[in-house]
Design an enzyme around this catalytic site. Structure first.
Site, PDB file in Angstrom:
ATOM      1  N   SER A 101      46.607  45.216  41.814  1.00  0.00           N
ATOM      2  CA  SER A 101      47.201  43.943  41.395  1.00  0.00           C
ATOM      3  C   SER A 101      46.216  42.780  41.435  1.00  0.00           C
ATOM      4  O   SER A 101      46.426  41.783  40.758  1.00  0.00           O
ATOM      5  CB  SER A 101      48.396  43.606  42.286  1.00  0.00           C
ATOM      6  OG  SER A 101      47.996  43.602  43.644  1.00  0.00           O
ATOM      7  N   ASP A 160      51.988  34.358  46.454  1.00  0.00           N
ATOM      8  CA  ASP A 160      53.252  35.019  46.808  1.00  0.00           C
ATOM      9  C   ASP A 160      53.206  35.704  48.169  1.00  0.00           C
ATOM     10  O   ASP A 160      54.049  36.528  48.464  1.00  0.00           O
ATOM     11  CB  ASP A 160      53.591  36.049  45.723  1.00  0.00           C
ATOM     12  CG  ASP A 160      52.483  37.089  45.578  1.00  0.00           C
ATOM     13  OD1 ASP A 160      51.455  36.970  46.276  1.00  0.00           O
ATOM     14  OD2 ASP A 160      52.635  38.015  44.765  1.00  0.00           O
ATOM     15  N   HIS A 186      48.943  37.721  46.972  1.00  0.00           N
ATOM     16  CA  HIS A 186      47.941  37.461  45.941  1.00  0.00           C
ATOM     17  C   HIS A 186      47.540  35.992  45.889  1.00  0.00           C
ATOM     18  O   HIS A 186      48.346  35.119  46.228  1.00  0.00           O
ATOM     19  CB  HIS A 186      48.483  37.893  44.577  1.00  0.00           C
ATOM     20  CG  HIS A 186      48.990  39.306  44.584  1.00  0.00           C
ATOM     21  ND1 HIS A 186      50.325  39.613  44.712  1.00  0.00           N
ATOM     22  CD2 HIS A 186      48.327  40.483  44.517  1.00  0.00           C
ATOM     23  CE1 HIS A 186      50.467  40.928  44.710  1.00  0.00           C
ATOM     24  NE2 HIS A 186      49.280  41.489  44.604  1.00  0.00           N
TER      25      HIS A 186
END
Ligand code: NAG
Ligand code: NAG
Length: 381
Positions: free
Chosen positions: A40, A343, A346
């Protein structure tokens, strides 16, 4: 520690006349394309192309809609390709609207380096682990060589050998087992994670890659999500509000990665194999956010919770849940530009921009990798 900002466009222009000239017809950058492998931290839409769809408020700052990235805006890889004058990378898994002539992105959210023994639907681990991503690259290359520059979506054969290959993976190998295993047990698996990455570097070399950049791991012991979720004692906190045990596991991993890459470098002498120290820059941001124009280190922008971290694992950014009879939602803060963490896991676009700028300066890489000497860097808006 001082963070070097992206050099002013004028300075970059002065330094790069030779590099630009030697880059030939392209004229701007030694690298004609970027091929990225990862999780991610560098997924530009692969995961959400395979498993739609991402929710608001992801993407709110730059794209103004969910753009498949785990951030409010751009990722480090986005800033890198933009500075190089290349288009944002199309995810390999995105069947609509993709263009791979200037690179491709094989990264997906929740990917591991090692083959997972579980499923997305059981523990949330992506099926697109590093071995699959490498196979996808080989498939893309085979098709590109076969089409020999005559396909409107595929890179020309000479582009493949003049590209930058980037790898940013390993974090989920460490963190995905932390719920069920102790940090000491997880640490024992890290050498195999590193060797998976170094063997991927060698496989990329064998298909013609000569410029490979491997990112190390960020200090997960400073992430609001892990500060909330992982067991730790107050003795384990360092002077900056991060957890020592988890951060020292990261340091152990990073040193192993750096040492192993040095060995690979000896074997592949005609290649440039770069260790990118994302860890140093990210740790600096968590420790001294204000020194870099930010305000909050270990507090998430988008989340739910009354604690200092603004993170609740049951109500992740963008989701809602009934807790104690009340509907609660994890919404974004009004000022993501002031946060390191978007979040809880990240980085924000603001943090990613600083990290990318620092990495491009060369001083956070081994051997030093000064992108401004290889490309005429474009100013980043
Ligand atoms: C999956 O299981 C095999 C066999 O037990 C083991 O060698 C491998 O390390 C495991 N993979 C992960 C990611 O834990
Ligand atoms: C990585 O290893 C090199 C030697 O191969 C060393 O000079 C450098 O300081 C190391 N970098 C980090 C961040 O540990």
């Amino acid at each position: 520690m001082r963070i070097t900002w992206l050099a002013a466009a004028a300075a970059a222009a002065l330094c790069c006349v030779d590099a630009a000239a030697s880059a030939g017809g392209q004229g701007q950058c030694k690298f004609r394309a970027v091929f990225n492998f990862g999780d991610s931290n560098s997924d530009t839409g692969g995961f959400w192309a395979a498993f739609p769809a991402q929710q608001a408020p992801f993407g709110m700052t730059y794209f103004r809609r969910p753009a498949g990235r785990a951030s409010d805006g751009r990722l480090v890889i986005d800033f890198l390709v933009q500075a190089m004058g290349l288009p944002l990378l199309s995810p390999y898994l995105q069947s609509v609207g993709s263009d791979y002539r200037r690179g491709a992105n094989f990264a997906t959210l929740a990917s591991t380096a090692l083959q997972p023994n579980t499923s997305l639907f059981v523990t949330g681990t992506s099926p697109f682990f590093l071995g699959v991503q490498l196979n996808q690259m080989k498939e893309l290359r085979t098709k590109a060589l076969r089409s020999n520059g005559n396909n409107a979506q595929l890179p020309a054969p000479d582009v493949l050998s003049n590209s930058l290959y980037t790898i940013d993976i390993g974090q989920n190998d460490l963190t995905s087992n932390l719920g069920s295993q102790s940090i000491e047990t997880v640490k024992q698996s890290l050498p195999s994670v590193v060797s998976q990455i170094t063997s991927t570097v060698q496989e990329l070399y064998s298909i013609g890659a000569r410029n490979i950049m491997v990112f190390n791991m960020a200090p997960i012991g400073c992430y609001p999500a892990f500060l909330t979720k992982l067991p730790h004692t107050s003795n384990d906190m360092d002077g900056f509000g991060c957890m020592k045990t988890y951060n020292s596991a990261v340091t152990y991993y990073n040193e192993l990665l750096n040492t192993s890459l040095a060995e690979v470098r000896k074997k592949l002498q005609d290649a440039s194999i770069v260790y990118a120290n994302k860890h140093a820059v990210t740790l600096e941001l968590f420790r001294h956010p204000k020194a870099h124009g930010l305000k909050y280190g270990t507090k998430a922008c988008c989340g739910y919770g009354d604690g200092a971290y603004n993170f609740n694992p049951d109500v992740y950014c963008g989701s809602s849940k009934v807790l104690n009879g009340q509907t609660t939602s994890a919404k974004a803060c009004a000022d993501p530009q002031n946060y390191v963490s978007w979040d809880g896991i990240h980085g924000t676009e603001a943090a990613n921009k600083i990290i990318a700028s620092s990495l491009m300066s060369g001083s956070y890489s081994y051997p030093p990798f000064d992108l401004s000497k290889l490309c005429k860097l474009q100013p980043i808006a």
